[in-house]
Design an enzyme around this catalytic site. Structure first.
Site, mmCIF file in Angstrom:
data_model
loop_
_atom_site.group_PDB
_atom_site.id
_atom_site.type_symbol
_atom_site.label_atom_id
_atom_site.label_comp_id
_atom_site.label_asym_id
_atom_site.label_seq_id
_atom_site.Cartn_x
_atom_site.Cartn_y
_atom_site.Cartn_z
ATOM 1 N N ARG A 1 -23.011 -3.544 -20.973
ATOM 2 C CA ARG A 1 -22.359 -2.564 -21.854
ATOM 3 C C ARG A 1 -21.845 -3.156 -23.171
ATOM 4 O O ARG A 1 -21.102 -2.503 -23.900
ATOM 5 C CB ARG A 1 -21.196 -1.901 -21.081
ATOM 6 C CG ARG A 1 -21.709 -0.968 -19.994
ATOM 7 C CD ARG A 1 -20.663 -0.653 -18.932
ATOM 8 N NE ARG A 1 -21.180 0.304 -17.965
ATOM 9 C CZ ARG A 1 -22.012 -0.004 -16.958
ATOM 10 N NH1 ARG A 1 -22.418 -1.256 -16.791
ATOM 11 N NH2 ARG A 1 -22.450 0.940 -16.138
ATOM 12 N N HIS B 1 -4.503 -6.074 -9.098
ATOM 13 C CA HIS B 1 -4.102 -6.322 -10.481
ATOM 14 C C HIS B 1 -4.948 -5.504 -11.451
ATOM 15 O O HIS B 1 -4.451 -4.939 -12.429
ATOM 16 C CB HIS B 1 -4.270 -7.825 -10.763
ATOM 17 C CG HIS B 1 -3.499 -8.307 -11.943
ATOM 18 N ND1 HIS B 1 -4.062 -8.490 -13.169
ATOM 19 C CD2 HIS B 1 -2.188 -8.639 -12.079
ATOM 20 C CE1 HIS B 1 -3.149 -8.935 -14.013
ATOM 21 N NE2 HIS B 1 -2.008 -9.026 -13.378
ATOM 22 N N VAL C 1 -11.834 -5.419 -18.802
ATOM 23 C CA VAL C 1 -11.135 -5.764 -17.565
ATOM 24 C C VAL C 1 -12.169 -5.779 -16.447
ATOM 25 O O VAL C 1 -12.885 -4.795 -16.230
ATOM 26 C CB VAL C 1 -10.012 -4.755 -17.229
ATOM 27 C CG1 VAL C 1 -9.099 -5.335 -16.151
ATOM 28 C CG2 VAL C 1 -9.208 -4.391 -18.459
ATOM 29 N N PHE D 1 -3.966 -5.722 -21.453
ATOM 30 C CA PHE D 1 -2.681 -5.056 -21.248
ATOM 31 C C PHE D 1 -1.876 -4.989 -22.549
ATOM 32 O O PHE D 1 -1.064 -4.079 -22.734
ATOM 33 C CB PHE D 1 -1.867 -5.778 -20.158
ATOM 34 C CG PHE D 1 -0.657 -5.021 -19.732
ATOM 35 C CD1 PHE D 1 -0.772 -3.931 -18.868
ATOM 36 C CD2 PHE D 1 0.608 -5.356 -20.200
ATOM 37 C CE1 PHE D 1 0.342 -3.203 -18.491
ATOM 38 C CE2 PHE D 1 1.728 -4.638 -19.825
ATOM 39 C CZ PHE D 1 1.591 -3.557 -18.967
ATOM 40 N N GLU D 2 -2.114 -5.936 -23.441
ATOM 41 C CA GLU D 2 -1.375 -5.988 -24.714
ATOM 42 C C GLU D 2 -2.006 -5.103 -25.789
ATOM 43 O O GLU D 2 -1.483 -5.023 -26.913
ATOM 44 C CB GLU D 2 -1.309 -7.434 -25.227
ATOM 45 C CG GLU D 2 -0.333 -8.329 -24.473
ATOM 46 C CD GLU D 2 -0.787 -8.720 -23.091
ATOM 47 O OE1 GLU D 2 -1.967 -9.073 -22.921
ATOM 48 O OE2 GLU D 2 0.032 -8.649 -22.153
ATOM 49 N N THR E 1 -7.650 -8.662 -6.224
ATOM 50 C CA THR E 1 -6.328 -8.065 -5.984
ATOM 51 C C THR E 1 -6.219 -6.745 -6.747
ATOM 52 O O THR E 1 -7.050 -6.454 -7.619
ATOM 53 C CB THR E 1 -5.213 -9.015 -6.490
ATOM 54 O OG1 THR E 1 -5.246 -9.003 -7.922
ATOM 55 C CG2 THR E 1 -5.413 -10.432 -5.975
ATOM 56 N N PHE F 1 -10.350 4.363 -27.154
ATOM 57 C CA PHE F 1 -10.378 3.566 -25.917
ATOM 58 C C PHE F 1 -11.739 2.870 -25.805
ATOM 59 O O PHE F 1 -12.691 3.432 -25.267
ATOM 60 C CB PHE F 1 -10.151 4.508 -24.731
ATOM 61 C CG PHE F 1 -9.963 3.815 -23.409
ATOM 62 C CD1 PHE F 1 -8.693 3.471 -22.966
ATOM 63 C CD2 PHE F 1 -11.041 3.532 -22.593
ATOM 64 C CE1 PHE F 1 -8.517 2.854 -21.732
ATOM 65 C CE2 PHE F 1 -10.871 2.914 -21.350
ATOM 66 C CZ PHE F 1 -9.599 2.572 -20.928
ATOM 67 N N TRP G 1 -9.069 -11.903 -23.711
ATOM 68 C CA TRP G 1 -9.504 -12.101 -22.312
ATOM 69 C C TRP G 1 -10.959 -11.630 -22.197
ATOM 70 O O TRP G 1 -11.304 -10.606 -22.742
ATOM 71 C CB TRP G 1 -8.607 -11.299 -21.378
ATOM 72 C CG TRP G 1 -8.670 -11.733 -19.938
ATOM 73 C CD1 TRP G 1 -9.660 -11.458 -19.053
ATOM 74 C CD2 TRP G 1 -7.696 -12.501 -19.222
ATOM 75 N NE1 TRP G 1 -9.384 -12.003 -17.829
ATOM 76 C CE2 TRP G 1 -8.171 -12.649 -17.900
ATOM 77 C CE3 TRP G 1 -6.469 -13.072 -19.564
ATOM 78 C CZ2 TRP G 1 -7.468 -13.340 -16.914
ATOM 79 C CZ3 TRP G 1 -5.772 -13.760 -18.589
ATOM 80 C CH2 TRP G 1 -6.267 -13.892 -17.286
HETATM 81 C C1 DLZ Z 1 -4.140 -11.247 -15.899
HETATM 82 C C2 DLZ Z 1 -5.427 -10.614 -16.276
HETATM 83 C C3 DLZ Z 1 -6.475 -10.512 -15.343
HETATM 84 C C4 DLZ Z 1 -6.352 -10.984 -13.929
HETATM 85 N N1 DLZ Z 1 -7.647 -9.972 -15.684
HETATM 86 C C5 DLZ Z 1 -7.814 -9.529 -16.945
HETATM 87 C C6 DLZ Z 1 -9.058 -8.956 -17.338
HETATM 88 O O1 DLZ Z 1 -10.038 -8.870 -16.581
HETATM 89 N N2 DLZ Z 1 -9.155 -8.499 -18.613
HETATM 90 C C7 DLZ Z 1 -8.118 -8.558 -19.511
HETATM 91 O O2 DLZ Z 1 -8.289 -8.097 -20.662
HETATM 92 N N3 DLZ Z 1 -6.957 -9.104 -19.167
HETATM 93 C C8 DLZ Z 1 -6.779 -9.605 -17.924
HETATM 94 N N4 DLZ Z 1 -5.593 -10.166 -17.557
HETATM 95 C C9 DLZ Z 1 -4.550 -10.345 -18.618
HETATM 96 C C10 DLZ Z 1 -3.668 -9.113 -18.847
HETATM 97 O O3 DLZ Z 1 -4.359 -8.133 -19.610
HETATM 98 C C11 DLZ Z 1 -2.403 -9.507 -19.614
HETATM 99 O O4 DLZ Z 1 -2.754 -10.226 -20.765
HETATM 100 C C12 DLZ Z 1 -1.441 -10.357 -18.782
HETATM 101 O O5 DLZ Z 1 -1.138 -9.699 -17.582
HETATM 102 C C13 DLZ Z 1 -0.128 -10.632 -19.564
HETATM 103 O O6 DLZ Z 1 0.555 -9.411 -19.850
#
Ligand code: DLZ
Length: 163
Positions: free
Chosen positions: A136, A97, A90, A66-67, A95, A122, A31
């Site tokens: 960064r 989230h 991220v 998240f993974e 939201t 981290f 991501w």
């Molecule tokens: C869903 C999501 C969102 C909205 N934003 C990010 C992000 O900015 N950076 C990132 O690494 N991952 C994002 N994800 C995906 C989540 O990390 C995750 O892969 C999904 O929620 C599936 O578990």
């Protein structure tokens, strides 16, 4: 501490442990790939600059930040590294989230540090916008991938020099 006040990208190379006998795992999120690939490049360059051999660096990708915790656990168990670097980015949306993902990653990586005998680093950018992330990963605030690599070398050094 704000990264503008303490920038680990400016470090004294003489104080960094030699990595020539180290095995390092890296897990990187797909991501925000443009950002995370720059973090990965920085981490790889810095590890190799300090002696870590390319064949002793194992890299795995995961879909999102998240993974990272799960991916890091798999790398720790399958590659038997001295440290695992987690790289992700991220960026805050509209939201909550963002908050849940950041909290999940932080808790996950903290738990790995407590459960395993190796350090999990981290290297995750948590930014308000894309510009802050670009600043960064090789921009005006250095490259946090470099800094994650330096942190890994120092933490492995901490284990091997602890008395
Ligand atoms: C869903 C999501 C969102 C909205 N934003 C990010 C992000 O900015 N950076 C990132 O690494 N991952 C994002 N994800 C995906 C989540 O990390 C995750 O892969 C999904 O929620 C599936 O578990």
């Amino acid at each position: 501490m704000a990264s503008s006040l303490k920038n680990l990208s400016d470090y004294d190379p003489a104080l960094i442990p030699d990595g020539s006998s180290m095995k390092i795992g890296i897990v990187v999120s797909e991501w925000n790939e443009a950002i995370t690939s720059a973090l990965l490049e920085g981490a790889m360059n810095t590890l190799q600059k300090h002696g870590v051999k390319r064949e002793n660096i194992s890299i795995r990708t995961v879909p999102g930040s998240f993974e990272l915790s799960f991916g890091a656990r798999i790398v720790a168990e399958q590659s038997t590294p001295n440290a695992v670097i987690c790289l992700g980015c991220v960026i805050q949306g509209e939201t909550p989230h963002f908050d849940y993902i950041c909290q999940g990653i932080t808790l996950g990586i903290t738990e790995l540090n407590l459960d395993y005998d190796i350090p999990f680093i981290f290297g995750v950018l948590t930014t308000l916008n894309l510009q802050q992330a670009e600043d960064r990963c090789g921009g005006k605030h250095g490259n946090k991938g470099d800094e994650a690599a330096i942190t890994a070398l120092k933490m492995v050094g901490l284990i091997t020099t602890a008395s």
